[in-house]
Scaffold this motif. Structure first.
Motif, PDB file in Angstrom:
ATOM      1  N   HIS A 122       0.791  -1.258  -0.233  1.00  0.00           N
ATOM      2  CA  HIS A 122       0.104   0.032  -0.059  1.00  0.00           C
ATOM      3  C   HIS A 122       0.925   1.142  -0.011  1.00  0.00           C
ATOM      4  O   HIS A 122       1.468   1.408   1.032  1.00  0.00           O
ATOM      5  CB  HIS A 122      -0.874   0.093   1.296  1.00  0.00           C
ATOM      6  CG  HIS A 122      -2.240  -0.938   1.154  1.00  0.00           C
ATOM      7  ND1 HIS A 122      -3.008  -0.906   2.146  1.00  0.00           N
ATOM      8  CD2 HIS A 122      -2.604  -1.839  -0.065  1.00  0.00           C
ATOM      9  CE1 HIS A 122      -4.012  -1.800   1.780  1.00  0.00           C
ATOM     10  NE2 HIS A 122      -3.741  -2.253   0.697  1.00  0.00           N
ATOM     11  N   PRO A 123       0.934   2.030  -1.160  1.00  0.00           N
ATOM     12  CA  PRO A 123       1.873   3.104  -1.286  1.00  0.00           C
ATOM     13  C   PRO A 123       1.544   4.070  -0.060  1.00  0.00           C
ATOM     14  O   PRO A 123       2.434   4.981   0.480  1.00  0.00           O
ATOM     15  CB  PRO A 123       1.545   3.730  -2.586  1.00  0.00           C
ATOM     16  CG  PRO A 123       1.099   2.567  -3.405  1.00  0.00           C
ATOM     17  CD  PRO A 123       0.438   1.692  -2.382  1.00  0.00           C
ATOM     18  N   SER A 124       0.268   4.138   0.561  1.00  0.00           N
ATOM     19  CA  SER A 124      -0.094   5.069   1.532  1.00  0.00           C
ATOM     20  C   SER A 124       0.758   4.760   2.856  1.00  0.00           C
ATOM     21  O   SER A 124       0.950   5.504   3.897  1.00  0.00           O
ATOM     22  CB  SER A 124      -1.544   4.991   1.701  1.00  0.00           C
ATOM     23  OG  SER A 124      -1.958   3.901   2.365  1.00  0.00           O
ATOM     24  N   GLY A 125       1.206   3.655   2.927  1.00  0.00           N
ATOM     25  CA  GLY A 125       1.705   3.214   4.229  1.00  0.00           C
ATOM     26  C   GLY A 125       0.919   2.343   5.162  1.00  0.00           C
ATOM     27  O   GLY A 125       1.109   1.972   5.980  1.00  0.00           O
ATOM     28  N   ASN A 126      -0.488   2.832   4.955  1.00  0.00           N
ATOM     29  CA  ASN A 126      -1.624   1.919   5.733  1.00  0.00           C
ATOM     30  C   ASN A 126      -1.844   0.507   5.372  1.00  0.00           C
ATOM     31  O   ASN A 126      -2.233   0.496   4.279  1.00  0.00           O
ATOM     32  CB  ASN A 126      -2.928   2.857   5.724  1.00  0.00           C
ATOM     33  CG  ASN A 126      -3.870   2.473   6.699  1.00  0.00           C
ATOM     34  OD1 ASN A 126      -3.875   1.360   7.265  1.00  0.00           O
ATOM     35  ND2 ASN A 126      -4.932   3.055   6.929  1.00  0.00           N
ATOM     36  N   VAL A 127      -1.420  -0.356   6.171  1.00  0.00           N
ATOM     37  CA  VAL A 127      -1.570  -1.663   5.795  1.00  0.00           C
ATOM     38  C   VAL A 127      -3.017  -2.329   6.122  1.00  0.00           C
ATOM     39  O   VAL A 127      -3.212  -3.588   6.025  1.00  0.00           O
ATOM     40  CB  VAL A 127      -0.625  -2.682   6.461  1.00  0.00           C
ATOM     41  CG1 VAL A 127       0.820  -2.042   6.081  1.00  0.00           C
ATOM     42  CG2 VAL A 127      -0.466  -2.512   8.078  1.00  0.00           C
ATOM     43  N   THR A 128      -3.944  -1.502   6.534  1.00  0.00           N
ATOM     44  CA  THR A 128      -5.330  -2.146   6.727  1.00  0.00           C
ATOM     45  C   THR A 128      -5.900  -2.714   5.417  1.00  0.00           C
ATOM     46  O   THR A 128      -5.659  -1.725   4.568  1.00  0.00           O
ATOM     47  CB  THR A 128      -6.172  -0.804   7.279  1.00  0.00           C
ATOM     48  OG1 THR A 128      -5.694  -0.427   8.521  1.00  0.00           O
ATOM     49  CG2 THR A 128      -7.528  -1.363   7.547  1.00  0.00           C
ATOM     50  N   PRO A 129      -6.457  -3.792   5.299  1.00  0.00           N
ATOM     51  CA  PRO A 129      -6.977  -4.194   4.033  1.00  0.00           C
ATOM     52  C   PRO A 129      -8.172  -3.286   3.572  1.00  0.00           C
ATOM     53  O   PRO A 129      -8.840  -3.304   4.423  1.00  0.00           O
ATOM     54  CB  PRO A 129      -7.192  -5.802   4.520  1.00  0.00           C
ATOM     55  CG  PRO A 129      -6.708  -6.032   5.774  1.00  0.00           C
ATOM     56  CD  PRO A 129      -6.540  -4.906   6.391  1.00  0.00           C
ATOM     57  N   SER A 130      -8.115  -3.273   2.316  1.00  0.00           N
ATOM     58  CA  SER A 130      -9.195  -2.794   1.772  1.00  0.00           C
ATOM     59  C   SER A 130     -10.450  -3.746   1.271  1.00  0.00           C
ATOM     60  O   SER A 130     -10.355  -4.971   1.538  1.00  0.00           O
ATOM     61  CB  SER A 130      -8.933  -2.099   0.559  1.00  0.00           C
ATOM     62  OG  SER A 130      -8.371  -2.771  -0.672  1.00  0.00           O
ATOM     63  N   LYS A 131     -11.742  -3.243   1.004  1.00  0.00           N
ATOM     64  CA  LYS A 131     -12.705  -4.121   0.597  1.00  0.00           C
ATOM     65  C   LYS A 131     -11.896  -5.048  -0.592  1.00  0.00           C
ATOM     66  O   LYS A 131     -12.448  -6.344  -0.823  1.00  0.00           O
ATOM     67  CB  LYS A 131     -13.956  -3.402  -0.044  1.00  0.00           C
ATOM     68  CG  LYS A 131     -14.715  -3.025   1.343  1.00  0.00           C
ATOM     69  CD  LYS A 131     -15.968  -2.148   0.972  1.00  0.00           C
ATOM     70  CE  LYS A 131     -16.487  -1.469   2.225  1.00  0.00           C
ATOM     71  NZ  LYS A 131     -17.917  -0.871   1.619  1.00  0.00           N
TER      72      LYS A 131
END
Length: 224
Positions: A174-183
């Motif tokens: 995730h380029p944002s750095g946030n590793v929370t899975p998306s839908k």
């Protein structure tokens, strides 16, 4: 990418953004690197001199000190190619997944975070394993915006069939750095689990990496 005779670093930058560095010719790649230490004019001269004498970049490692000095304008920055050579040697020594080795999700997450955590585009990598969970293959499969339209299970399983894998993991950043899975991440995981069950090739984990962290869906019990 079209080969150009008169180098333009801005043009090359646009081409890299659209097509990636893998589409650069050896000549264009050397020019881009030289621009980091020299003027565009000098970088063009150095590139022209090098390829008038040598066929490809591999031959750079065999240059003598005198040959390096001959390439550079007025003996400027003789250290430049020495630094490039040292960088290349150290890069080759970077940690990598060794074939035939068993790795935990933690080890793969940490390794992939180093490899792709700071990438500005999303990458999806398949890691294919045998019945003993030893690594058979690490394969980059997709680059760009990852969603259900661009990531098709057949491309992932094609590589699994090629190397006769019994199990596999997928990793993406995730380029944002946030590793929370998306839908989309969760939907892709479900599709891979279903396809893997039909084909008899088990999805062990789906790992998301950021610049300094990772998330394992198996560790988070998102994969049973």
């Amino acid at each position: 990418m079209t080969l150009i005779n008169s180098f333009d670093i801005n043009f090359l930058a646009d081409q890299i953004e659209h097509y990636g560095t893998q589409e650069l010719t050896d000549r264009e790649l050397l020019f881009c690197v030289c621009c980091s230490a020299f003027s565009k004019r000098d970088a063009t001269t150095i590139t022209g001199k090098f390829f008038s004498q040598y066929e490809d970049l591999e031959q750079m490692q065999y240059l003598t000190d005198q040959e390096i000095r001959d390439l550079l304008p007025e003996n400027q920055k003789n250290w430049f190619f020495e630094v490039l050579s040292e960088f290349a040697q150290r890069f080759e020594k970077r940690p990598s997944l060794a074939l035939g080795t068993v790795y935990s999700s933690k080890k793969i997450g940490e390794y992939m975070s180093q490899m792709y955590g700071c990438a500005k585009q999303e990458h999806l990598v398949g890691i294919y394993l045998d019945t003993k969970s030893q690594v058979l293959l690490q394969k980059s499969i997709f680059k760009g915006t990852l969603n259900s339209a661009t990531v098709h299970p057949r491309e992932i399983f094609k590589e699994a069939v090629k190397c006769s894998a019994a199990r596999f993991m997928v990793v993406h950043n995730h380029p944002s750095g946030n590793v929370t899975p998306s839908k989309n991440d969760l939907a892709l995981t479900d599709r891979l689990l279903e396809c893997g069950e039909m084909l008899g090739i088990t999805l062990l984990d789906h790992i998301i990496v950021g610049d300094n962290s990772y998330l394992s869906m198996r560790e988070e019990e998102l994969i049973a």
